[in-house]
Design a protein around this motif. Structure first.
Motif, PDB file in Angstrom:
ATOM      1  N   SER A  10      40.303  91.772  19.379  1.00  0.00           N
ATOM      2  CA  SER A  10      39.749  91.219  20.621  1.00  0.00           C
ATOM      3  C   SER A  10      38.876  90.007  20.308  1.00  0.00           C
ATOM      4  O   SER A  10      37.666  90.027  20.504  1.00  0.00           O
ATOM      5  N   PHE A  11      39.514  88.949  19.816  1.00  0.00           N
ATOM      6  CA  PHE A  11      38.800  87.708  19.503  1.00  0.00           C
ATOM      7  C   PHE A  11      38.714  86.859  20.774  1.00  0.00           C
ATOM      8  O   PHE A  11      39.113  85.694  20.794  1.00  0.00           O
ATOM      9  N   THR A  12      38.204  87.469  21.819  1.00  0.00           N
ATOM     10  CA  THR A  12      38.130  86.846  23.141  1.00  0.00           C
ATOM     11  C   THR A  12      36.677  86.824  23.612  1.00  0.00           C
ATOM     12  O   THR A  12      35.777  87.196  22.874  1.00  0.00           O
ATOM     13  N   GLY A  13      36.474  86.438  24.848  1.00  0.00           N
ATOM     14  CA  GLY A  13      35.131  86.357  25.417  1.00  0.00           C
ATOM     15  C   GLY A  13      34.688  87.616  26.123  1.00  0.00           C
ATOM     16  O   GLY A  13      33.950  87.534  27.093  1.00  0.00           O
ATOM     17  N   LEU A  14      35.113  88.797  25.655  1.00  0.00           N
ATOM     18  CA  LEU A  14      34.765  90.054  26.326  1.00  0.00           C
ATOM     19  C   LEU A  14      33.264  90.270  26.457  1.00  0.00           C
ATOM     20  O   LEU A  14      32.785  90.620  27.517  1.00  0.00           O
ATOM     21  N   GLN A  15      32.527  90.133  25.391  1.00  0.00           N
ATOM     22  CA  GLN A  15      31.080  90.397  25.407  1.00  0.00           C
ATOM     23  C   GLN A  15      30.282  89.102  25.569  1.00  0.00           C
ATOM     24  O   GLN A  15      29.123  89.041  25.182  1.00  0.00           O
ATOM     25  N   TRP A  16      30.909  88.092  26.117  1.00  0.00           N
ATOM     26  CA  TRP A  16      30.257  86.788  26.257  1.00  0.00           C
ATOM     27  C   TRP A  16      29.270  86.823  27.414  1.00  0.00           C
ATOM     28  O   TRP A  16      29.657  87.006  28.574  1.00  0.00           O
ATOM     29  N   LEU A  17      28.003  86.645  27.119  1.00  0.00           N
ATOM     30  CA  LEU A  17      26.944  86.639  28.123  1.00  0.00           C
ATOM     31  C   LEU A  17      26.094  85.390  27.920  1.00  0.00           C
ATOM     32  O   LEU A  17      25.012  85.434  27.335  1.00  0.00           O
ATOM     33  N   PRO A  18      26.603  84.233  28.391  1.00  0.00           N
ATOM     34  CA  PRO A  18      25.888  82.976  28.122  1.00  0.00           C
ATOM     35  C   PRO A  18      24.461  82.962  28.656  1.00  0.00           C
ATOM     36  O   PRO A  18      23.587  82.339  28.048  1.00  0.00           O
ATOM     37  N   LEU A  69      46.833  84.427  21.881  1.00  0.00           N
ATOM     38  CA  LEU A  69      46.436  83.096  21.417  1.00  0.00           C
ATOM     39  C   LEU A  69      45.213  83.141  20.506  1.00  0.00           C
ATOM     40  O   LEU A  69      45.129  82.402  19.524  1.00  0.00           O
ATOM     41  N   ASN A  70      44.262  84.013  20.812  1.00  0.00           N
ATOM     42  CA  ASN A  70      43.064  84.096  19.978  1.00  0.00           C
ATOM     43  C   ASN A  70      43.350  84.748  18.634  1.00  0.00           C
ATOM     44  O   ASN A  70      42.695  84.433  17.642  1.00  0.00           O
ATOM     45  N   ASN A  71      44.317  85.663  18.562  1.00  0.00           N
ATOM     46  CA  ASN A  71      44.724  86.216  17.272  1.00  0.00           C
ATOM     47  C   ASN A  71      45.412  85.146  16.429  1.00  0.00           C
ATOM     48  O   ASN A  71      45.199  85.055  15.220  1.00  0.00           O
ATOM     49  N   ILE A  72      46.247  84.330  17.059  1.00  0.00           N
ATOM     50  CA  ILE A  72      46.894  83.232  16.338  1.00  0.00           C
ATOM     51  C   ILE A  72      45.834  82.243  15.845  1.00  0.00           C
ATOM     52  O   ILE A  72      45.898  81.760  14.707  1.00  0.00           O
ATOM     53  N   GLN A  73      44.852  81.964  16.677  1.00  0.00           N
ATOM     54  CA  GLN A  73      43.782  81.052  16.267  1.00  0.00           C
ATOM     55  C   GLN A  73      43.010  81.613  15.076  1.00  0.00           C
ATOM     56  O   GLN A  73      42.663  80.874  14.145  1.00  0.00           O
ATOM     57  N   MET A  74      42.763  82.924  15.074  1.00  0.00           N
ATOM     58  CA  MET A  74      42.067  83.534  13.939  1.00  0.00           C
ATOM     59  C   MET A  74      42.928  83.454  12.678  1.00  0.00           C
ATOM     60  O   MET A  74      42.432  83.134  11.585  1.00  0.00           O
ATOM     61  N   ALA A  75      44.234  83.735  12.815  1.00  0.00           N
ATOM     62  CA  ALA A  75      45.134  83.651  11.659  1.00  0.00           C
ATOM     63  C   ALA A  75      45.137  82.230  11.089  1.00  0.00           C
ATOM     64  O   ALA A  75      45.102  82.045   9.863  1.00  0.00           O
ATOM     65  N   ASN A  76      45.160  81.230  11.947  1.00  0.00           N
ATOM     66  CA  ASN A  76      45.133  79.846  11.471  1.00  0.00           C
ATOM     67  C   ASN A  76      43.813  79.507  10.782  1.00  0.00           C
ATOM     68  O   ASN A  76      43.793  78.775   9.793  1.00  0.00           O
TER      69      ASN A  76
END
Length: 145
Positions: A10-18, A69-76
């Motif tokens: 879950s390399f996403t903005g799930l816990q994102w609290l700006p 997409l975020n998993n691919i970004q992490m792999a890259n």
């Protein structure tokens, strides 16, 4: 720790609290690119049918971003920094099916070369991986222009 096993990360903005200055998981791939390289080995797997919710779905997941997409970004990020990593990208959904199927292979890969007599190990990207290009995304559900 020196070995990481990630399935449907879950390399996403799930816990994102700006408003509270808390970053979500989407920042991790950028940290991998910017921070000093760590001595770890990483197995990742995800699938093209992981969570990609449109505006008619759960709003909390829609705003979090794209799991594939975020998993691919992490792999890259791992690839470009020279990490010893393996990325299995299949057709899995957001479930444990692909990770369960991959578990024997992933554990063997993560622990290859283990020697209990050693006090440390240096992880380097394998030449086979180094020679491969970075991951690319192809749009498969739109008409070509």
């Amino acid at each position: 720790f020196s070995r990481v096993h990630s399935t449907i990360g879950s390399f996403t903005g799930l816990q994102w609290l700006p408003e509270e200055h808390v970053d979500g998981g989407y920042i991790l791939s950028n940290l991998v690119r910017r921070e000093p390289k760590r001595n770890i080995r990483v197995w990742m797997s995800d699938g093209l049918n992981d969570i990609e919710v449109d505006s008619n779905g759960r709003q909390d997941l829609y705003v979090a971003g794209s799991w594939p997409l975020n998993n691919i970004q992490m792999a890259n990020a791992l690839k470009t920094r020279g990490y010893d990593f393996h990325f299995r990208y299949g057709v899995a959904t957001h479930s444990s099916a692909q990770g369960s199927m991959d578990l024997p292979e992933s554990l063997s890969w993560l622990w290859r070369g283990y020697d209990p007599e050693k006090t440390d190990e240096n992880y380097e990207q394998e030449e086979v991986e180094r020679s491969k290009p970075i991951f690319r995304v192809q749009i498969a559900n739109r008409d070509a222009w």
